[in-house]
Design a protein around this motif. Structure first.
Motif, mmCIF file in Angstrom:
data_model
loop_
_atom_site.group_PDB
_atom_site.id
_atom_site.type_symbol
_atom_site.label_atom_id
_atom_site.label_comp_id
_atom_site.label_asym_id
_atom_site.label_seq_id
_atom_site.Cartn_x
_atom_site.Cartn_y
_atom_site.Cartn_z
ATOM 1 N N PHE A 1 -13.829 1.801 -1.608
ATOM 2 C CA PHE A 1 -12.875 2.978 -1.747
ATOM 3 C C PHE A 1 -11.663 2.820 -2.612
ATOM 4 O O PHE A 1 -11.449 1.717 -3.134
ATOM 5 N N GLU A 2 -11.116 3.908 -2.860
ATOM 6 C CA GLU A 2 -9.879 3.893 -3.687
ATOM 7 C C GLU A 2 -8.532 4.019 -2.953
ATOM 8 O O GLU A 2 -8.503 4.696 -1.858
ATOM 9 N N ALA A 3 -7.580 3.150 -3.421
ATOM 10 C CA ALA A 3 -6.225 3.196 -2.528
ATOM 11 C C ALA A 3 -5.089 3.043 -3.591
ATOM 12 O O ALA A 3 -5.170 2.537 -4.511
ATOM 13 N N GLY A 4 -4.037 3.692 -3.293
ATOM 14 C CA GLY A 4 -2.835 3.620 -4.032
ATOM 15 C C GLY A 4 -2.292 2.407 -3.402
ATOM 16 O O GLY A 4 -1.806 2.252 -2.403
ATOM 17 N N MET A 5 -1.775 1.236 -4.332
ATOM 18 C CA MET A 5 -0.969 0.284 -4.054
ATOM 19 C C MET A 5 0.156 0.206 -4.999
ATOM 20 O O MET A 5 0.265 0.702 -6.258
ATOM 21 N N ASP B 1 7.927 -3.496 -8.938
ATOM 22 C CA ASP B 1 8.769 -2.547 -9.455
ATOM 23 C C ASP B 1 8.767 -1.290 -8.898
ATOM 24 O O ASP B 1 9.545 -0.391 -9.471
ATOM 25 N N GLY B 2 7.934 -0.960 -7.994
ATOM 26 C CA GLY B 2 7.828 0.371 -7.542
ATOM 27 C C GLY B 2 6.769 1.353 -7.833
ATOM 28 O O GLY B 2 6.696 2.296 -7.402
ATOM 29 N N SER B 3 6.221 0.876 -9.072
ATOM 30 C CA SER B 3 4.903 1.849 -9.610
ATOM 31 C C SER B 3 3.797 1.910 -8.784
ATOM 32 O O SER B 3 3.748 0.839 -8.175
ATOM 33 N N ALA B 4 3.039 2.726 -8.858
ATOM 34 C CA ALA B 4 1.821 2.835 -8.231
ATOM 35 C C ALA B 4 0.508 2.232 -9.109
ATOM 36 O O ALA B 4 0.508 2.619 -10.017
ATOM 37 N N ARG B 5 -0.187 1.905 -8.458
ATOM 38 C CA ARG B 5 -1.592 1.217 -8.955
ATOM 39 C C ARG B 5 -2.698 1.805 -8.167
ATOM 40 O O ARG B 5 -2.590 1.747 -7.130
ATOM 41 N N VAL B 6 -3.667 2.396 -8.996
ATOM 42 C CA VAL B 6 -5.108 2.748 -8.275
ATOM 43 C C VAL B 6 -5.790 1.590 -8.407
ATOM 44 O O VAL B 6 -6.157 1.220 -9.252
ATOM 45 N N VAL C 1 0.924 -1.144 0.201
ATOM 46 C CA VAL C 1 -0.023 -0.040 -0.014
ATOM 47 C C VAL C 1 0.800 1.150 0.108
ATOM 48 O O VAL C 1 2.050 1.295 0.775
ATOM 49 N N ALA C 2 0.487 2.316 -0.899
ATOM 50 C CA ALA C 2 1.424 3.545 -0.949
ATOM 51 C C ALA C 2 1.171 4.172 0.387
ATOM 52 O O ALA C 2 0.103 3.968 1.143
ATOM 53 N N GLU C 3 2.303 4.776 0.732
ATOM 54 C CA GLU C 3 2.238 5.622 2.055
ATOM 55 C C GLU C 3 0.769 6.557 2.159
ATOM 56 O O GLU C 3 0.465 6.676 3.263
ATOM 57 N N THR C 4 0.383 7.088 1.179
ATOM 58 C CA THR C 4 -0.615 8.193 1.352
ATOM 59 C C THR C 4 -1.963 7.308 1.577
ATOM 60 O O THR C 4 -3.036 8.062 1.795
ATOM 61 N N SER C 5 -1.929 5.829 1.415
ATOM 62 C CA SER C 5 -3.181 5.338 1.432
ATOM 63 C C SER C 5 -3.412 4.375 2.522
ATOM 64 O O SER C 5 -4.371 3.755 2.721
ATOM 65 N N ARG C 6 -2.316 4.292 3.367
ATOM 66 C CA ARG C 6 -2.114 3.248 4.374
ATOM 67 C C ARG C 6 -3.078 3.626 5.550
ATOM 68 O O ARG C 6 -3.664 2.563 6.099
ATOM 69 N N ALA C 7 -3.415 4.901 5.938
ATOM 70 C CA ALA C 7 -4.442 5.327 6.882
ATOM 71 C C ALA C 7 -5.692 4.806 6.414
ATOM 72 O O ALA C 7 -6.320 3.974 7.475
ATOM 73 N N THR C 8 -5.992 4.939 5.146
ATOM 74 C CA THR C 8 -7.377 4.625 4.604
ATOM 75 C C THR C 8 -7.863 3.224 4.764
ATOM 76 O O THR C 8 -8.684 2.499 5.226
ATOM 77 N N VAL C 9 -6.621 2.436 4.268
ATOM 78 C CA VAL C 9 -6.915 0.951 4.215
ATOM 79 C C VAL C 9 -6.564 0.406 5.604
ATOM 80 O O VAL C 9 -7.414 -0.631 6.028
#
Length: 866
Positions: free
Chosen positions: A312-316, A320-325, A288-296
């Motif tokens: 809900f939507e979250a960044g994962m 390879d380090g890329s972010a997925r919505v 989970v991306a750092e910006t979405s950890r609290a939501t998840v």
């Protein structure tokens, strides 16, 4: 374990199975009633084993109680022994019948026969004992015991029904009654008592059988119910696993602490993590991306607490380090008691949709500036199918220009390209469409993305095609290489098969060629069959050539070893490559004088050095540089050998080292690790076989190979070849032999193939020799030790059981140093004899051979010894 608030996968809750069976005929109300056929099949198998145990036990008791006959019935000892022996034999026959298909089909009938047989034997024993001093009354006690065992033993040992037990008991009792009537004992007072005893035993046997059958039925029902429960559990697990693995959504199962326990295929595809690496990791920190950890984390806590959760939507983060919505939702997992045991996270990758939405918010000018330089084809289509925008450098592959078809219908503009009109119909229906298509020599990954109008309809379509021609070509190249590797493996397997066939075929040809040559010697010059035998001999020799080709194909007959001067090979190779080395390349040589020779195939060594020099020249790639060739003698220790590429048979010791050093571009560690792989090449036109050939030649000579390189610092290849010592050959002292003439020689022949031994012995006898034979290496040494004084020559096969041919040679030379030993083999001289020539080997005879070949080899060996 189940998902709270959701039905089971098959529309029902999993069936609970109580491990303790309920009393009564059925172990549980939910268990399916087992078929009687299954129980009957199991009963037949049990009955077969029980009948075998009954026959075995009865036979042992018959023979054991025979020891008491000496004291009880000494006068009837012979008759009793005969009856007991015959009875044991009859039970043995029944035991053998039980192992046949008849025993498998009719074990109960054979059990009845066994009980009746034992009862009859007991009555015969009573009849035989009548003449003893104790009379019939004295014989009654052991006979009563045996008859009782015949009834009760069948009930206890044979697992059948009470009907069969009653039938067997009636037969035994009937035999007793018939014997009493026949012997005139029916009127005696003890007859009634014994009859009541046997009838009581029969009743007890039926009761025992009924009790045991009921117990077996209950055990069978319990086992059946447990197996059914296990099958149902496995089926439910399989269905659950199938749904999870084939789902089009990312499904991740978590523990209450947040660790991943399941990771489906879609999650592997989207996030790039293999399941084995993902399981056990913490969801928040790893995926989970750092910006979405609290939501998840908050949504997972709500799910565990049983509170209502919402999508809900979250960044994962992908591997390879890329972010997925991701569009996510969570569901609590609970056990049978309703306690939370985990959380299921379901997610859909909406990254591309977000990217498209973001792109639509960009200004048209900026979008055109970016797209016109991108290697893509992009169309924007409104709700009526009219093109409103077209751009991208990929249009040139379609013969189109940016903006060329503005205002036209998309179907008309792309009718002759890679986009069928029916796909646009699906896109206008709101379905994102993706496919791969080709146009000319180009390949595109295409996607049609509907654009919503805010009212639930489709306002237009964004059509995007990415040129993946080069990637597809690379994939085709990889598949071609894989096919070539599979072909190489197949050829290697065929080589092993060819070598094995050639070895066995050679022994057959010895018999064919030898017998043909012997038959030719028996015929006159004008005999009618002489020409046919000559054709057979010629065909056998052609077969011999075929086996040699097969051995060479298998890699067992290709290296012709010779003493090679490495410095001379380097000088010769340099002359050959003078026109192949770049004009700006300077060749430098540092050849150590007085190098010891090596045992090698000069052709393979020359080819290996040529490949190294050509590789060094290509590494310099037309620039100015230096290639240095250096030779020396090194003592290669175990540690140094461990750091090289070498075959298992390579050994530490003195080696001749050939070093090729260049000042070219060098290699990084990843390239150096693969440089010896077949078909690996860093050159556009390279085959990738040069260095692989070098490695194969070095391994074939029990050598070692090392490479040292770094990007921009050149490369050093070092080839280590075992140095061959040059001991002076010690000629064996001449010994006066009684077999110097053609007649009267004594020859020891050692070969494990009887046909080869027979035909070779016949040849030797034709040549006037006396022949001693041995079928293996150890026997050959023993025969030689016993007749060492009279044996003039020894012919020994290379491959022998118990003691190989080379070891036989050495042990014979230890017994008598002047012994003349001829080695025979299907391999060539160099491969078969190895270092035995220097040890005093008198000659070599290659299979198959004729009488003339044998005579020549034997004569050369005797003359060399003289």
């Amino acid at each position: 374990m189940r998902r709270e608030g959701v039905t089971a996968l098959a529309g029902e809750e999993p069936m609970a199975v109580d491990p303790t069976p309920a009393p009564g005929p059925e172990p549980g109300p939910q268990a399916a009633r087992p078929p009687l056929a299954a129980y009957d099949a199991e009963s037949l198998a049990r009955c077969r084993r029980g009948t075998a145990a009954y026959c075995l036990t009865a036979g042992i008791l018959l023979l054991t109680f025979g020891a008491l006959d000496r004291t009880r019935f000494p006068d009837a000892m012979g008759a009793l022994l005969l009856v007991r022996g015959a009875g044991a034999a009859a039970l043995g026959v029944l035991l053998a019948l039980l192992r046949t298909p008849l025993g498998a089909r009719r074990p109960r009938a054979l059990g009845v026969v066994a009980a009746a047989t034992l009862g009859a034997i007991e009555q015969l024993l009573a009849l035989a004992a009548e003449g003893g001093p104790q009379g019939s009354t004295g014989a009654g006690s052991p006979i009563n015991l045996g008859t009782t065992f015949a009834i009760l033993g069948a009930a206890v040992l044979i697992p059948w029904s009470p009907v069969w037990s009653a039938f067997a008991s009636l037969l035994v009792v009937g035999e007793y009654v018939g014997a009493a009537v026949l012997m005139g004992r029916a009127a005696e007072p003890f007859f009634g008592d014994q009859l009541m005893l046997f009838l009581s035993a029969g009743v007890v046997a039926v009761v025992i059988t009924a009790v045991l059958q009921r117990r077996r039925w209950r055990e069978f029902l319990q086992t059946w119910a447990l197996a059914a429960a296990h099958r149902e559990a496995r089926e439910r697990e399989k269905r659950y696993r199938s749904v999870v693995e084939t789902a089009g959504s990312v499904i991740i199962v978590l523990t209450p602490q947040g660790s991943v326990t399941e990771f489906n295929r879609e999650a592997e595809r989207v996030l790039g993590w293999p399941q084995a690496a993902a399981v056990g990791r913490d969801l928040l920190t790893s995926f989970v991306a750092e910006t979405s950890r609290a939501t998840v984390a908050a949504d997972v806590r709500k799910a565990l607490a049983g509170e209502a959760t919402h999508a809900f939507e979250a960044g994962m983060l992908a591997r390879d380090g890329s972010a997925r919505v991701m569009a996510c939702g969570t569901t609590r997992l609970v056990d049978a008691d309703g306690r939370p045991v985990g959380v299921v996270l379901c997610a859909q990758d909406v990254s591309e949709r977000k990217q498209v939405e973001e792109a639509l918010r960009e200004s048209e000018a900026r979008l055109r500036a970016v797209i016109d330089e991108a290697p893509v084809v992009l169309f924007a289509v409104d709700g009526t199918g009219t093109i409103t925008f077209s751009g991208g450098r990929g249009l040139a592959r379609l013969g189109l220009e940016p903006g060329e078809h503005g205002g036209q219908q998309i179907g008309d503009a792309l009718a002759r390209t890679f986009a069928p009109a029916k796909l646009f119909d699906r896109a206008f229906a709101g379905e994102p469409v993706a496919w791969t298509s080709s146009f000319g020599d180009a390949t595109f990954e295409c996607r049609l993305t509907p654009v919503a109008d805010g009212r639930g309809g489709v306002a237009g379509i964004i059509a995007l095609a990415i040129d993946v021609t080069e990637r597809k070509q690379a994939e085709d190249t990889r598949l071609a290489l894989e096919r070539r590797l599979l072909e190489a493996q197949k050829l290697e397997s065929l080589g092993v098969l060819a070598g094995g066939i050639a070895h066995d075929f050679n022994n057959l040809l010895v018999s064919v060629l030898g017998n043909a040559s012997l038959a030719l010697g028996e015929l006159t010059a004008h005999a009618p069959g002489r020409e046919a035998l000559r054709r057979i001999e010629q065909a056998a020799r052609r077969g011999s050539e075929l086996t040699r080709q097969m051995l060479a194909y298998a890699g067992e007959d290709t290296i012709a070893l010779d003493r090679v001067d490495v410095n001379a090979v380097v000088a010769e190779t340099s002359d050959l490559l003078s026109v192949s080395i770049g004009k700006k390349v300077v060749m430098a040589y540092d050849l150590a004088p007085g190098l010891p020779a090596i045992e090698a195939d000069p052709t393979q060594i020359r080819q290996a050095i040529m490949n190294l020099l050509i590789n060094a020249s290509e590494a310099i790639d037309g620039a100015e540089g230096t290639i240095t060739v250096r030779t020396e003698v090194v003592a290669l220790g175990p540690d140094a050998l461990h750091d090289t590429l070498h075959p298992p048979e390579a050994a530490p010791g003195p080696h001749v080292c050939v070093e090729v050093r260049d000042t070219g571009c060098g290699m990084d560690a990843a390239t150096a690790a693969k440089v010896f792989d077949p078909f690996f090449s860093t050159k556009f036109t390279g085959r990738g076989l040069g260095l692989a050939t070098v490695l194969g030649a070095v391994r074939g000579h029990r050598g070692a190979l090392a490479v040292t390189s770094a990007s921009g610092r050149g490369t050093i290849f070092r080839v280590y070849l075992p140095a061959a010592g040059a001991p002076a050959r010690v000629e064996p002292p001449a010994a006066a032999s009684a077999g110097q003439g053609r007649e009267g020689r004594t020859v020891l022949l050692v070969d494990d193939e009887e046909d080869v031994r027979a035909v070779t012995a016949h040849m030797l006898e034709r040549l006037g020799c006396s022949v001693l034979q041995a079928g293996d290496g150890r026997e050959g040494v023993d025969v030689f030790r016993a007749h060492a004084r009279v044996i003039d020559a020894v012919i020994v096969d290379l491959t022998l059981p118990r003691l190989s041919g080379d070891r036989v040679f050495r042990e014979i030379r230890t017994i008598r140093p002047d012994a003349r030993v001829i080695l025979m083999s299907g391999y060539n001289d160099a491969k078969a004899t190895g270092g035995l020539a220097e040890a005093g080997l008198a000659g070599f005879l290659r299979k198959p051979f004729s009488v003339g070949d044998l005579q020549k080899a034997l004569g050369d060996a005797v003359r060399a010894g003289d």
